[in-house]
Scaffold this active site. Structure first.
Site, PDB file in Angstrom:
ATOM      1  N   GLU A 105     -16.325  42.104 -53.792  1.00 37.50           N
ATOM      2  CA  GLU A 105     -15.399  42.174 -52.433  1.00 37.50           C
ATOM      3  C   GLU A 105     -14.000  41.643 -52.560  1.00 37.50           C
ATOM      4  O   GLU A 105     -13.939  40.923 -53.530  1.00 37.50           O
ATOM      5  CB  GLU A 105     -16.194  42.000 -51.247  1.00 37.50           C
ATOM      6  CG  GLU A 105     -16.165  40.315 -51.107  1.00 37.50           C
ATOM      7  CD  GLU A 105     -17.066  39.925 -49.710  1.00 37.50           C
ATOM      8  OE1 GLU A 105     -17.573  40.448 -49.050  1.00 37.50           O
ATOM      9  OE2 GLU A 105     -17.060  38.556 -49.578  1.00 37.50           O
ATOM     10  N   HIS A 133     -22.991  36.059 -52.679  1.00 38.26           N
ATOM     11  CA  HIS A 133     -23.382  37.555 -52.851  1.00 38.26           C
ATOM     12  C   HIS A 133     -24.117  37.781 -54.222  1.00 38.26           C
ATOM     13  O   HIS A 133     -23.391  37.268 -55.267  1.00 38.26           O
ATOM     14  CB  HIS A 133     -22.286  38.715 -52.332  1.00 38.26           C
ATOM     15  CG  HIS A 133     -21.933  38.307 -51.026  1.00 38.26           C
ATOM     16  ND1 HIS A 133     -22.577  38.560 -49.838  1.00 38.26           N
ATOM     17  CD2 HIS A 133     -20.628  38.507 -50.779  1.00 38.26           C
ATOM     18  CE1 HIS A 133     -21.776  38.279 -49.114  1.00 38.26           C
ATOM     19  NE2 HIS A 133     -20.458  38.276 -49.608  1.00 38.26           N
ATOM     20  N   HIS A 166     -18.263  31.169 -51.053  1.00 41.26           N
ATOM     21  CA  HIS A 166     -17.026  31.498 -49.916  1.00 41.26           C
ATOM     22  C   HIS A 166     -17.321  31.516 -48.489  1.00 41.26           C
ATOM     23  O   HIS A 166     -18.541  31.702 -48.091  1.00 41.26           O
ATOM     24  CB  HIS A 166     -16.594  32.890 -50.499  1.00 41.26           C
ATOM     25  CG  HIS A 166     -17.232  34.041 -49.954  1.00 41.26           C
ATOM     26  ND1 HIS A 166     -18.484  34.489 -50.859  1.00 41.26           N
ATOM     27  CD2 HIS A 166     -17.489  34.838 -49.040  1.00 41.26           C
ATOM     28  CE1 HIS A 166     -18.911  35.442 -50.402  1.00 41.26           C
ATOM     29  NE2 HIS A 166     -18.427  35.833 -49.058  1.00 41.26           N
ATOM     30  N   ARG A 195     -26.837  33.142 -47.261  1.00 41.95           N
ATOM     31  CA  ARG A 195     -26.267  32.290 -46.277  1.00 41.95           C
ATOM     32  C   ARG A 195     -26.841  30.824 -46.851  1.00 41.95           C
ATOM     33  O   ARG A 195     -27.995  30.724 -46.793  1.00 41.95           O
ATOM     34  CB  ARG A 195     -26.577  32.483 -44.837  1.00 41.95           C
ATOM     35  CG  ARG A 195     -25.644  31.904 -43.840  1.00 41.95           C
ATOM     36  CD  ARG A 195     -26.131  32.024 -42.435  1.00 41.95           C
ATOM     37  NE  ARG A 195     -25.841  33.449 -42.018  1.00 41.95           N
ATOM     38  CZ  ARG A 195     -26.846  34.224 -41.410  1.00 41.95           C
ATOM     39  NH1 ARG A 195     -27.891  33.856 -41.268  1.00 41.95           N
ATOM     40  NH2 ARG A 195     -26.467  35.472 -41.384  1.00 41.95           N
TER      41      ARG A 195
END
Length: 322
Positions: free
Chosen positions: A122, A105, A180, A200
């Site tokens: 996050e 991200h 991740h 992605r």
């Protein structure tokens, strides 16, 4: 107009995912529409996916409308000054029946520049994990764009990534730029900035029912990635009937709140509070009224609701912005 203060619960926004399953129903009681439901967005202000109040005086009202009407009462003065009428966080449950894609991200600066969005810092709280289930977080050793691309192109990227076996109660904090993936067999509660921006990188060469691969964002990810090793797992205390801080960052503070009996809570009104129930059931009492919640419930306590009582036997995650 005076806001009626009570804990707000929202209709879950359920998302079908190629990697999803049925645990959101079997474990958390969500009324899933498909056998591959991967996400339940519990509290969201993402455009196109704005949460709607499930019950009480504001039943049927979108969160965005309530924030226009009562910004300071809901957010708190400090958060309102910072974010206006935007709700800054997004809360989800995820059921990974299969591995999620390997992804990254962008940070606030890059996300603003490219997508006019917040970045996506996050954290994950593991609610359930099958035997041997694992996640991918960061690189095994300090890497570089060249090494990363070489392994990606040779389809052996996993060789240079850090895999961690997980169990219930494990906590991971992922700063932007951390490569991740959530592995198969895990149910996670996720707390993140309000953002739906994901780059992605690798999707295990899988295709959907029509034989199509999902879009990859290899180029965009290159300068969004942190090639250093990262220390993502967080340890925390478990003192009963109070918040035990797990993650404290500029975007949110999340505490582990094991409830056994009754706890009186007093807030200063500077921030809203969210409680996610990951186990058990409890009641929320304020102003002579009582509200019941159970595993899988996420509630938004407006900042103006400063004093309340929690009672029952439950495991809660308590989130605010400090």
């Amino acid at each position: 107009m005076i806001m009626e203060l009570y804990p707000l619960v929202f209709e879950p926004i359920l998302k079908d995912r190629i990697w999803g399953g049925t645990k959101l129903k079997t474990d958390l009681g969500k009324n899933i529409p498909t056998q591959t439901t991967g996400e339940s967005w519990e509290l969201s202000a993402v455009p196109g996916d704005v949460s709607v109040v499930r019950e009480g005086a504001y039943k049927g009202k979108p969160l965005s409308e309530l924030l226009e009407q009562f910004p300071q009462e809901i957010l708190g003065r400090k958060i309102h000054d910072q974010f206006g009428t935007q709700f800054p966080l997004l809360f989800k449950f995820l059921d990974a029946r299969e591995d999620l894609s390997i992804q990254v991200h962008p940070n606030d600066e890059l996300a603003k520049q490219r997508h006019n969005s917040f970045g996506k810092t996050e954290m994950w709280y593991v609610m359930q994990a099958d035997e041997g289930a694992r996640i991918i977080v960061g690189f095994k050793h300090k890497s570089s764009p060249d090494e990363y691309l070489e392994h990606l192109n040779n389809k052996n990227l996993i060789e240079i990534l850090n895999e961690v076996e997980v169990k219930k109660g494990d906590v991971f904090f992922l700063e932007t730029g951390t490569i991740h993936a959530i592995g198969a067999g895990i149910v996670i509660a996720e707390i993140q900035q309000t953002s739906d921006i994901t780059y992605r990188i690798y999707d295990w060469d899988r295709v959907d029912a029509n034989g199509n691969s999902r879009e990859l964002h290899v180029e965009q990810a290159l300068d969004a990635m942190n090639y250093n090793t990262t220390d993502t797992q967080k340890q925390y205390t478990q003192t009963l009937n109070t918040g035990n801080v797990m993650v404290d960052c500029p975007y949110f503070t999340t505490s582990y709140f094991p409830l056994n009996g009754t706890a009186s809570v007093d807030k200063d009104g500077s921030s809203f509070t969210v409680y996610i129930c990951t186990e058990g059931e409890y009641s929320f009492k304020t102003d002579g009224k009582s509200y019941s919640f159970t595993k899988g419930d996420t509630i938004l306590v407006p900042a103006a609701l400063k004093a309340f009582e929690l009672s029952g036997e439950a495991t809660l995650l308590e989130i605010c912005i400090s």
